[in-house]
Design an enzyme around this catalytic site. Structure first.
Site, PDB file in Angstrom:
ATOM      1  N   ARG A  76      51.027 -12.703  24.243  1.00 58.80           N
ATOM      2  CA  ARG A  76      50.950 -12.359  25.669  1.00 58.80           C
ATOM      3  C   ARG A  76      52.318 -12.609  26.290  1.00 58.80           C
ATOM      4  O   ARG A  76      52.831 -13.724  26.239  1.00 58.80           O
ATOM      5  CB  ARG A  76      49.873 -13.214  26.345  1.00 58.80           C
ATOM      6  CG  ARG A  76      49.810 -13.008  27.821  1.00 58.80           C
ATOM      7  CD  ARG A  76      48.623 -13.708  28.493  1.00 58.80           C
ATOM      8  NE  ARG A  76      48.758 -13.483  29.907  1.00 58.80           N
ATOM      9  CZ  ARG A  76      49.049 -14.417  30.816  1.00 58.80           C
ATOM     10  NH1 ARG A  76      49.158 -15.686  30.470  1.00 58.80           N
ATOM     11  NH2 ARG A  76      49.205 -14.085  32.079  1.00 58.80           N
ATOM     12  N   HIS A 119      54.046 -11.294  36.506  1.00 58.01           N
ATOM     13  CA  HIS A 119      53.975 -12.755  36.378  1.00 58.01           C
ATOM     14  C   HIS A 119      54.986 -13.325  37.380  1.00 58.01           C
ATOM     15  O   HIS A 119      55.964 -13.958  37.003  1.00 58.01           O
ATOM     16  CB  HIS A 119      54.256 -13.179  34.933  1.00 58.01           C
ATOM     17  CG  HIS A 119      53.713 -14.530  34.567  1.00 58.01           C
ATOM     18  ND1 HIS A 119      52.845 -14.749  33.526  1.00 58.01           N
ATOM     19  CD2 HIS A 119      53.940 -15.755  35.113  1.00 58.01           C
ATOM     20  CE1 HIS A 119      52.563 -16.049  33.441  1.00 58.01           C
ATOM     21  NE2 HIS A 119      53.219 -16.681  34.383  1.00 58.01           N
ATOM     22  N   GLU A 164      47.573 -14.881  37.733  1.00 53.94           N
ATOM     23  CA  GLU A 164      47.306 -15.912  38.748  1.00 53.94           C
ATOM     24  C   GLU A 164      47.715 -15.534  40.178  1.00 53.94           C
ATOM     25  O   GLU A 164      48.668 -16.097  40.734  1.00 53.94           O
ATOM     26  CB  GLU A 164      47.999 -17.225  38.355  1.00 53.94           C
ATOM     27  CG  GLU A 164      47.534 -17.797  37.023  1.00 53.94           C
ATOM     28  CD  GLU A 164      48.033 -19.221  36.792  1.00 53.94           C
ATOM     29  OE1 GLU A 164      48.765 -19.760  37.640  1.00 53.94           O
ATOM     30  OE2 GLU A 164      47.678 -19.806  35.752  1.00 53.94           O
ATOM     31  N   ASN A 293      43.187 -18.836  32.724  1.00 53.42           N
ATOM     32  CA  ASN A 293      44.177 -19.886  32.448  1.00 53.42           C
ATOM     33  C   ASN A 293      43.565 -21.212  32.862  1.00 53.42           C
ATOM     34  O   ASN A 293      43.073 -21.335  33.991  1.00 53.42           O
ATOM     35  CB  ASN A 293      45.465 -19.664  33.258  1.00 53.42           C
ATOM     36  CG  ASN A 293      46.221 -18.425  32.814  1.00 53.42           C
ATOM     37  OD1 ASN A 293      45.864 -17.777  31.839  1.00 53.42           O
ATOM     38  ND2 ASN A 293      47.278 -18.096  33.546  1.00 53.42           N
ATOM     39  N   TYR A 295      44.182 -25.465  32.927  1.00 55.90           N
ATOM     40  CA  TYR A 295      45.002 -26.675  32.700  1.00 55.90           C
ATOM     41  C   TYR A 295      44.274 -27.952  33.106  1.00 55.90           C
ATOM     42  O   TYR A 295      44.369 -28.952  32.425  1.00 55.90           O
ATOM     43  CB  TYR A 295      46.332 -26.565  33.454  1.00 55.90           C
ATOM     44  CG  TYR A 295      47.220 -25.501  32.844  1.00 55.90           C
ATOM     45  CD1 TYR A 295      48.016 -25.780  31.744  1.00 55.90           C
ATOM     46  CD2 TYR A 295      47.211 -24.199  33.339  1.00 55.90           C
ATOM     47  CE1 TYR A 295      48.802 -24.796  31.153  1.00 55.90           C
ATOM     48  CE2 TYR A 295      47.984 -23.208  32.747  1.00 55.90           C
ATOM     49  CZ  TYR A 295      48.778 -23.518  31.656  1.00 55.90           C
ATOM     50  OH  TYR A 295      49.539 -22.542  31.061  1.00 55.90           O
ATOM     51  N   GLU A 363      45.852 -18.785  28.893  1.00 57.31           N
ATOM     52  CA  GLU A 363      46.836 -19.884  28.918  1.00 57.31           C
ATOM     53  C   GLU A 363      46.105 -21.207  28.839  1.00 57.31           C
ATOM     54  O   GLU A 363      45.085 -21.392  29.510  1.00 57.31           O
ATOM     55  CB  GLU A 363      47.654 -19.911  30.226  1.00 57.31           C
ATOM     56  CG  GLU A 363      48.763 -18.908  30.308  1.00 57.31           C
ATOM     57  CD  GLU A 363      49.572 -19.036  31.604  1.00 57.31           C
ATOM     58  OE1 GLU A 363      49.736 -20.167  32.118  1.00 57.31           O
ATOM     59  OE2 GLU A 363      50.014 -17.982  32.080  1.00 57.31           O
TER      60      GLU A 363
HETATM   61  C1  FCB Z   1      50.575 -21.341  34.931  1.00 57.21           C
HETATM   62  C2  FCB Z   1      51.564 -20.201  34.915  1.00 57.21           C
HETATM   63  C3  FCB Z   1      52.543 -20.268  33.776  1.00 57.21           C
HETATM   64  C4  FCB Z   1      53.009 -21.678  33.487  1.00 57.21           C
HETATM   65  C5  FCB Z   1      51.843 -22.623  33.397  1.00 57.21           C
HETATM   66  C6  FCB Z   1      52.216 -24.033  33.075  1.00 57.21           C
HETATM   67  O1  FCB Z   1      50.089 -21.508  36.217  1.00 57.21           O
HETATM   68  O2  FCB Z   1      50.875 -18.967  34.813  1.00 57.21           O
HETATM   69  O3  FCB Z   1      53.609 -19.404  34.081  1.00 57.21           O
HETATM   70  O4  FCB Z   1      53.956 -22.065  34.402  1.00 57.21           O
HETATM   71  O5  FCB Z   1      51.106 -22.591  34.578  1.00 57.21           O
END
Ligand code: FCB
Length: 453
Positions: A76, A119, A164, A293, A295, A363
């Site tokens: 990607r 992006h 995002e 995505n 985190y 992600e």
């Molecule tokens: C996401 C972004 C990516 C990267 C990660 C850590 O929000 O899409 O570009 O910065 O965080």
């Protein structure tokens, strides 16, 4: 015994143009909002800019070798809009030629290209005309998408419009933490709407010229909001947080309506006059996939608004306190490590939207301080636990099609500059030497094991 991943499940890694390419003035590239923002003193930590990044623009072949050795079957990446249309309109052939070489080389290596059109690197010329506050930008985006699709449609089957839209709108036009650095209430909400509109217009424009095997999708960040207590007030605060971060996007995309509650949250801040008849239908254009995505989760308590006057409120001043994070391990970014949040995000989407398209985790990754030998055991355990969380969601019935680790290489981490390193591969920004971390070898072995019957 744990269930295995569905047949054909893709294993990949992700990057984005501005974060790795460098070469910001080469081959006719125009400035993007991130070039302008990074030049503002104090905007990016360390005064870092898009140069040199990982110099991928010149080292892409060696980087594709890293992908081949890793054994992934999908990559990607994103196309830099200001390389293709330096002033937001004029076509620059050298820009598209770069991506054609890249994609053709991926195909030779049997790595499936997952192309993201946006992006976060809006051409500065379009920001000067209003950027995402302006409805016109949605139309410019659809033109750009159709142009790239026309040029690369013969070699790319997976087309993601936006990465995002939440931080683009909220960090970019609401809090000023990201480019273009604006602090506006109404402007951020208009930006979110126009990003979604641009997405819908782009999908329609590309589909009109697409072949049947081509797939179109969008990538959203999904941080589930968890109330810090069982109180009704905290539950309502978490619902507001989810409305702002997730449902503002997922309800119109997959639920056929604007998020209920959004307008009420911004009474006195925005009249939502940017929503025009027909927009909802455009935004809700059916998709072939959703990219998630993930985190971290957000822990939410009810709190008074910081600014009492609604008209002066920023877009994140929604009566929440998000600082009460439980005592769990944290990554080097300070983000709580809670893999169950990924299962929750995936299963939650599946339950909320009956028509949800197939899902990729586009992600997931982390930052930890390096040891001298680049033995990053914490990252290995982070990835392992999160991949297990994806497996749990698949077993619960979510139609999952792939997982992409963020990121192949260390890169420009937006307002944090180069300090935080997300790569499976370490980049020495002085010499541009690439050194695979232990996690790179772990992921390679993991992916190989998934393919062994
Ligand atoms: C996401 C972004 C990516 C990267 C990660 C850590 O929000 O899409 O570009 O910065 O965080």
């Amino acid at each position: 015994m744990t269930s295995s991943f569905p047949p054909g499940f893709r294993w990949g890694v992700a990057t984005s143009a501005f974060q790795i390419e460098g070469a910001t003035t080469e081959d006719g590239r125009g400035p993007s909002i991130w070039d302008t923002f990074a030049a503002v003193p104090g905007a990016v930590a360390g005064g870092h800019t898009g140069e040199p990044a990982a110099d991928h623009y010149h080292r892409w072949r060696a980087d594709l070798d890293l992908l081949t050795d890793l054994g992934v079957d999908a990559y990607r990446f994103s196309v830099s809009w200001p390389r293709i249309q330096p002033d937001g309109r004029r076509f620059e052939r050298r820009g598209i030629d770069f991506y054609r070489r890249l994609v053709e080389a991926m195909r030779e290596r049997e790595i499936e290209p997952f192309l993201t059109l946006y992006h976060w690197d809006l051409p500065q010329a379009l920001e000067d005309e209003g950027g995402w506050r302006s409805r016109e930008t949605a139309h410019r985006f659809a033109e750009y998408a159709a142009l790239v699709h026309e040029e690369l449609g013969d070699v790319v089957d997976h087309w993601t419009t936006l990465n995002e839209p939440y931080p683009c709108a909220v960090a970019g036009y609401g809090e000023g933490r990201h480019a273009p650095g604006a602090r506006e209430g109404h402007g951020a909400l208009a930006a979110a709407h126009h990003l979604l509109l641009g997405h819908g217009l782009a999908v329609r424009a590309m589909r009109a010229q697409a072949t049947p095997q081509q797939q179109f999708g969008i990538v959203l960040n999904q941080s589930p909001a968890v109330p810090v207590s069982g109180s009704a007030a905290d539950a309502a605060a978490a619902a507001r947080q989810d409305t702002l971060l997730r449902r503002q996007f997922t309800d119109p995309l997959f639920g056929g309506r604007y998020a209920p509650g959004l307008a009420a949250m911004f009474d006195g801040v925005s009249d939502f006059s940017f929503r025009l008849d027909g927009d909802l239908e455009t935004i809700g254009t059916p998709l072939d996939y959703l990219g998630v995505n993930y985190y971290y989760r957000i822990h939410v308590a009810d709190a008074p608004h910081r600014e009492p006057d609604p008209a002066l409120r920023t877009v994140t001043d929604i009566g929440v306190d998000t600082t009460r994070v439980p005592d769990v391990p944290r990554t080097g970014m300070g983000w709580p490590v809670e893999p169950e949040g990924l299962t929750e995000a995936l299963v939650g989407l599946h339950n909320r939207y009956p028509g949800l398209p197939p899902v990729y985790v586009t992600e997931n990754g982390c930052v930890y301080a390096d040891r001298s030998d680049f033995a990053d055991y914490e990252r290995i355990s982070f990835l392992n636990e999160h991949i297990e969380a994806v497996r749990t969601a698949a077993a619960a019935g979510v139609d999952l099609r792939g997982y992409f680790c963020w990121s192949l290489l260390d890169n420009f981490e937006w307002a944090h500059g180069y300090k935080h390193r997300f790569g499976l591969v370490h980049v020495d920004y002085e010499t541009q030497a690439r050194t695979p971390r232990s996690s790179y070898r772990w992921y390679r072995d993991f992916v190989a094991a998934q393919r062994t019957p």
